[in-house]
Each structure stands twice: as C-alpha cells, then as structure tokens.
Design a protein around this motif. Sequence first.
Motif, mmCIF file in Angstrom:
data_model
loop_
_atom_site.group_PDB
_atom_site.id
_atom_site.type_symbol
_atom_site.label_atom_id
_atom_site.label_comp_id
_atom_site.label_asym_id
_atom_site.label_seq_id
_atom_site.Cartn_x
_atom_site.Cartn_y
_atom_site.Cartn_z
ATOM 1 N N TYR A 1 27.239 -78.869 -101.269
ATOM 2 C CA TYR A 1 26.828 -77.936 -102.171
ATOM 3 C C TYR A 1 25.939 -78.550 -103.016
ATOM 4 O O TYR A 1 25.513 -77.684 -103.883
ATOM 5 N N ARG A 2 25.978 -79.664 -103.675
ATOM 6 C CA ARG A 2 25.249 -79.813 -104.968
ATOM 7 C C ARG A 2 24.156 -79.762 -104.797
ATOM 8 O O ARG A 2 23.276 -79.593 -105.478
ATOM 9 N N ASN A 3 23.510 -80.137 -103.422
ATOM 10 C CA ASN A 3 21.387 -79.808 -102.945
ATOM 11 C C ASN A 3 21.452 -78.549 -102.952
ATOM 12 O O ASN A 3 20.125 -78.325 -102.763
ATOM 13 N N GLY A 4 22.732 -78.146 -102.000
ATOM 14 C CA GLY A 4 21.616 -76.684 -101.729
ATOM 15 C C GLY A 4 22.290 -75.201 -101.820
ATOM 16 O O GLY A 4 21.327 -74.813 -102.800
ATOM 17 N N VAL A 5 23.080 -75.330 -103.073
ATOM 18 C CA VAL A 5 23.445 -74.465 -103.824
ATOM 19 C C VAL A 5 23.002 -74.639 -104.791
ATOM 20 O O VAL A 5 22.238 -73.446 -105.271
ATOM 21 N N GLN A 6 23.265 -75.209 -105.906
ATOM 22 C CA GLN A 6 23.667 -75.518 -106.834
ATOM 23 C C GLN A 6 21.799 -76.117 -107.499
ATOM 24 O O GLN A 6 21.293 -76.023 -108.447
ATOM 25 N N GLN A 7 21.111 -76.825 -106.638
ATOM 26 C CA GLN A 7 19.560 -77.045 -106.519
ATOM 27 C C GLN A 7 18.789 -76.337 -105.822
ATOM 28 O O GLN A 7 17.862 -76.989 -105.304
ATOM 29 N N GLY A 8 19.552 -75.275 -104.282
ATOM 30 C CA GLY A 8 18.388 -74.444 -104.036
ATOM 31 C C GLY A 8 17.632 -75.148 -103.025
ATOM 32 O O GLY A 8 16.658 -75.011 -102.279
ATOM 33 N N GLN A 9 17.844 -76.814 -102.590
ATOM 34 C CA GLN A 9 17.348 -77.303 -101.855
ATOM 35 C C GLN A 9 17.885 -76.727 -100.064
ATOM 36 O O GLN A 9 18.348 -77.529 -100.046
ATOM 37 N N PHE A 10 17.348 -75.966 -99.645
ATOM 38 C CA PHE A 10 18.178 -75.311 -98.714
ATOM 39 C C PHE A 10 17.300 -76.129 -96.768
ATOM 40 O O PHE A 10 18.409 -75.960 -96.233
ATOM 41 N N SER A 11 16.083 -76.232 -97.031
ATOM 42 C CA SER A 11 16.072 -77.037 -95.616
ATOM 43 C C SER A 11 16.494 -78.617 -95.756
ATOM 44 O O SER A 11 17.261 -78.727 -94.522
ATOM 45 N N TYR A 12 16.164 -79.047 -97.173
ATOM 46 C CA TYR A 12 17.355 -80.626 -96.609
ATOM 47 C C TYR A 12 18.623 -80.266 -96.544
ATOM 48 O O TYR A 12 19.288 -80.733 -95.747
ATOM 49 N N SER A 13 19.487 -78.902 -97.463
ATOM 50 C CA SER A 13 20.766 -78.930 -96.875
ATOM 51 C C SER A 13 21.762 -78.748 -95.757
ATOM 52 O O SER A 13 22.659 -79.170 -94.899
ATOM 53 N N THR A 14 20.353 -78.199 -95.024
ATOM 54 C CA THR A 14 21.008 -77.302 -93.806
ATOM 55 C C THR A 14 19.985 -79.067 -92.900
ATOM 56 O O THR A 14 20.527 -78.361 -91.594
ATOM 57 N N ALA A 15 19.223 -79.687 -93.265
ATOM 58 C CA ALA A 15 19.037 -80.672 -92.700
ATOM 59 C C ALA A 15 20.660 -81.585 -91.555
ATOM 60 O O ALA A 15 21.023 -82.392 -91.068
ATOM 61 N N ILE A 16 21.313 -81.509 -93.576
ATOM 62 C CA ILE A 16 22.576 -82.609 -92.908
ATOM 63 C C ILE A 16 23.268 -81.878 -92.350
ATOM 64 O O ILE A 16 24.059 -82.445 -91.406
ATOM 65 N N GLY A 17 23.388 -80.659 -92.885
ATOM 66 C CA GLY A 17 24.925 -80.111 -91.991
ATOM 67 C C GLY A 17 24.164 -79.799 -90.619
ATOM 68 O O GLY A 17 24.935 -80.479 -89.543
ATOM 69 N N LEU A 18 22.960 -79.801 -89.642
ATOM 70 C CA LEU A 18 22.709 -79.617 -88.001
ATOM 71 C C LEU A 18 23.211 -81.447 -88.366
ATOM 72 O O LEU A 18 23.563 -81.422 -87.130
ATOM 73 N N PHE A 19 22.908 -82.766 -88.893
ATOM 74 C CA PHE A 19 23.201 -83.917 -88.891
ATOM 75 C C PHE A 19 24.933 -84.436 -88.498
ATOM 76 O O PHE A 19 25.402 -84.649 -87.143
ATOM 77 N N LYS A 20 25.697 -82.697 -89.235
ATOM 78 C CA LYS A 20 26.913 -83.554 -88.613
ATOM 79 C C LYS A 20 27.693 -82.829 -87.344
ATOM 80 O O LYS A 20 28.660 -83.136 -86.877
ATOM 81 N N SER A 21 26.475 -81.579 -87.520
ATOM 82 C CA SER A 21 27.141 -80.611 -85.873
ATOM 83 C C SER A 21 26.727 -81.782 -84.665
ATOM 84 O O SER A 21 27.671 -81.377 -83.526
ATOM 85 N N ILE A 22 25.510 -82.614 -84.915
ATOM 86 C CA ILE A 22 25.199 -83.059 -83.868
ATOM 87 C C ILE A 22 26.264 -84.660 -83.576
ATOM 88 O O ILE A 22 26.751 -84.495 -82.389
ATOM 89 N N VAL A 23 26.523 -85.460 -84.949
ATOM 90 C CA VAL A 23 27.648 -86.084 -84.857
ATOM 91 C C VAL A 23 28.870 -85.204 -83.808
ATOM 92 O O VAL A 23 30.038 -86.072 -82.876
ATOM 93 N N GLY A 24 29.595 -84.304 -84.575
ATOM 94 C CA GLY A 24 30.432 -83.483 -83.459
ATOM 95 C C GLY A 24 30.612 -83.568 -81.988
ATOM 96 O O GLY A 24 31.364 -84.110 -81.345
ATOM 97 N N ILE A 25 28.909 -82.480 -82.182
ATOM 98 C CA ILE A 25 28.703 -82.587 -80.953
ATOM 99 C C ILE A 25 28.914 -84.011 -79.339
ATOM 100 O O ILE A 25 29.743 -83.925 -78.421
ATOM 101 N N VAL A 26 28.067 -84.736 -80.786
ATOM 102 C CA VAL A 26 28.168 -85.900 -79.388
ATOM 103 C C VAL A 26 30.190 -86.489 -78.858
ATOM 104 O O VAL A 26 29.829 -87.370 -78.051
#
Length: 294
Positions: A251-276
């Motif tokens: 939220y801080r990096n993606g929404v407040q600071q506009g780092q969309f790619s960086y926050s998407t990478a974190i979200g993708l990491f979370k999803s991969i961990v969940g799938i595994v």
Amino acid sequence: MARDKYLYLLALPGIVYFLIFKYVPVGGLVIAFQNYSPYLGILHSEWVGLEHFQRFFSNDDFLLLLRNTMMISLMNLVFFFPLPIVLSLMLNELRSMAYKRFVQTVIYIPHFLSWVLISGLTYLMLSQSEGLVNKIMFALGGERVGFLTDSNMFWGLLTAQVMWKEAGWGTIIFLAAIAGVDPQLYEAAVVDGAGRFRKMWHITLPAIRNVIVILFILRLGSVMDVGFEQVYLMMNGAVSSVADVFDTYVYRNGVQQGQFSYSTAIGLFKSIVGIVLVVAANKLAKRFGDEGVY
C-alpha cells in the motif's frame, strides 16, 4: 446447456465476476517485469526483467515483513482455525433448537461488522487512557496497561479480533458437514455405551475430516494475506516493527508512492508462495488418504 439453461443463467453473475476481477487482471502481472508508466501503457513501458524482485529480496525490510506476515498467519492457523470446529461440535450437542439458533445468531453477528467498527471498539475497550478495561483496572488499584502500544501483545490482539469476528461465521460449513453424518452411527455408538465425547471423537470428527483438510489447504493459500484493513487500522508507531506486513508495504509503495511495478512484483511473489503451499499441502493430504482440493 439447453436442458440446464436456467442453472447456467443462475451461475452467470458469478462467472462474469471471476472473469472480470480474477482472470482479466492476470494479464496485468506483466508490469512486474517492467518499469511501468501509466502514460506509456503496458505495451510501451521499459522491460526490466527480474529487477524489482531482486530489489525486494535484497531490501532490509524483506525479512521483517516475512517474519511479521508469517507469525500473524501462524497464530491464526493455530488459534483461530480450530475454533469454528470446536464451536460446531459444541453447537451440535445442544438439544434445544431455540437456544441453538439464538447462540448461532449471536456468534454470527460480528462477521457483519466492518473492521473500522471493530477497531473502534477495540480502542474504546483497551486504550491506555480512555479504555474501559484500563479504567476498571485502575479503579481496582492496578496499573494501566498499554495493550495497543505493546509490541509483545500486537499479534495476539490481531488474532483475538479475528477469532471474535469470524469464528461464528466459520461454523456454517462445519455444521453443514456434521448434519450429513449418518444418525445410525450415533445410535450404534450409544448401544456400545459411548458417551457424547466418544461420539464426537470417533464419529463426528472422522466424518468431517475431509472438510477440515480441504479448508486447511485453502487457508494455506492465503497465508501471505493477513488482512490489510485490520492491520492498517490497528497499526501505530509503537508497534510498527511487528505490524508492518506485505499488504501494508504494498500500500505504501504502490498506492501512496506510485511504484506500480514494484508493488505488483511483491503481489506476484505472495501469490506464488500461496500456490506452492496449496499444491504441497494437497499432495501431502492425498498421500495420507484424504481427498484434497483436487
């Protein structure tokens, strides 16, 4: 499809929901590998490969975020997940249907309260200066306790909130599973001299074992999601070291600071961990003779 057209029509809103909000956004994950710019769009943004993932894993905050997220999830698994099962077993033993419905209604109600309201109630009850609990303790001659500013209590406080809010709602699936148990099994157990506890342990629990396993596997899939709204509302400067999780960081990096790619990478990491975790737990469940999710 012609024969069951009305059933398909009934399912259509759910299908459209998943297509729009679950499947279409998957294409946007590509920006995790770009320096995405809203002005250039996905097709023309600069491709950077795994740069955002390397930045995230080498960040000093990564281990802190991982520790906080995993500990909160672990406490929910250990203390919250079994609670609806225990409540369901207790409700199933009630003989008065009127009292049973009353209890069910009372424990269902917190599910419909927003986290904003629950956080407000928590502050009213546990605030060090104005909280009801501290006022009672002080009136009885005790010392005021900073429940909301003590980092040692924060994870337990979050878990207690989840238990109070969602435990009753979680009993619905288990009560439905218990309702499907063959009554003749209980009758045979009574003939053999089994009491209530023996019937619960040897009949009810084995009968709903597959449901428990499936829900546990699905729970593992969201182990990296600890509830942004709850954590964000309860966070303060005194507990930030134990309260900052992946969701608040995104939220801080993606929404407040506009780092969309960086926050998407974190979200993708979370999803991969969940799938595994889901795949591994499902294989383990099948190895022990359970049905699993698939």
